[in-house]
Design an enzyme around this catalytic site. Sequence first.
Site, PDB file in Angstrom:
ATOM      1  N   TYR A 196      39.673  45.953  29.302  1.00  0.00           N
ATOM      2  CA  TYR A 196      40.082  46.360  30.648  1.00  0.00           C
ATOM      3  C   TYR A 196      40.489  45.141  31.463  1.00  0.00           C
ATOM      4  O   TYR A 196      41.556  45.113  32.082  1.00  0.00           O
ATOM      5  CB  TYR A 196      38.922  47.098  31.328  1.00  0.00           C
ATOM      6  N   GLU A 225      37.024  42.417  37.460  1.00  0.00           N
ATOM      7  CA  GLU A 225      36.762  42.259  36.025  1.00  0.00           C
ATOM      8  C   GLU A 225      37.647  41.180  35.406  1.00  0.00           C
ATOM      9  O   GLU A 225      37.363  40.697  34.307  1.00  0.00           O
ATOM     10  CB  GLU A 225      36.980  43.589  35.296  1.00  0.00           C
ATOM     11  N   SER A 254      41.564  43.627  39.724  1.00  0.00           N
ATOM     12  CA  SER A 254      40.140  43.928  39.569  1.00  0.00           C
ATOM     13  C   SER A 254      39.304  42.666  39.454  1.00  0.00           C
ATOM     14  O   SER A 254      39.744  41.662  38.872  1.00  0.00           O
ATOM     15  CB  SER A 254      39.943  44.783  38.314  1.00  0.00           C
TER      16      SER A 254
END
Length: 324
Positions: free
Chosen positions: A152, A128, A126
């Site tokens: 996350y 992120e 990801s």
Amino acid sequence: MSKVALITGIAGQDGSYLSELLLEKDYEVHGIIRRHSIAEHQESRLDHLQDSVHTHYGDLLDPPSIRRVFEDVKPDEVYNLAAQSHVRISYDMPIFTAQTNAIGAMYVLEMARCVVPQCRYYQASSSEMFGNSIDADGMQRESTPLTPVSPYGIAKVFAHNSVRHYRNAHKMHATNGILFNHESPRRGSNFVTVKIVKTAVMIKKGLTDKLVLGNLDSKRDWGHSKDYVRAMWRMLQHDEPGDWVVSTMETHSVRELCEYTFNALGMDYTDYVQQDPQYMRPEELRFLCGDSTKFREEMGWLPEYSYTDLIDDIINYWMRKFDA
């Protein structure tokens, strides 16, 4: 003979689009779903494929169930898409997020190594993971340091590095797709893109009168899930495994998303949008813009949907939904 694919998280947005793509390519498609108490919800994105895909109950936090599926299916390709997928909720449920997205991902990787070590393995990494780390040119790429700012993102870094370790230590064809934000009409309505569009349509229809959001100035690189599942598949067809960024290479703010959506519906977003601190992240991720040059050059991939195509697709879906 058809290839056999196993998709964890098959009932999600990406899992459903990936299933369609693989079926078009004559794969035998299997997927793992978690049992929900409300059965009508757990496979709703797969209803139109119910006669074409094979689903198995399992959970990333229940290793015996994962092993059972691997031993039954013996997949040629594994796509690990299952996760606690909501970044904001990861602050409220950090331990569950870590268990699922980090340790759960390692369970799947280890089952692949033990049962089908010759398989090709895809991990849903990801954007992120980058956090607020940005290269000098204002973009993030495969070499950008990983400095996540959410539970996350932290868990995704663990899974990402696990794949790299298994690739090097066990010579597995294990690949990380570092996908930037991607959306579609099948995205859950608690994610900001669909929340904005769905609520704007409801306001247009007279069903509500306001939209409450957090940080309007966060910027993201938003693409369409259909384009990104094509990228996943291409990675596993490549002779060598690796790590690749997939992105549109442009960024838009939440405010811009509101403005475009409300304008498309003949409204002014400033009349309806309110901010509420409860929707702010404890540590804000301000900006994401991916450089997918490496992937585009090595794989010949280009997105078919523009940013406005994506938003229009979601608007049209919810307009039809509320007109039904």
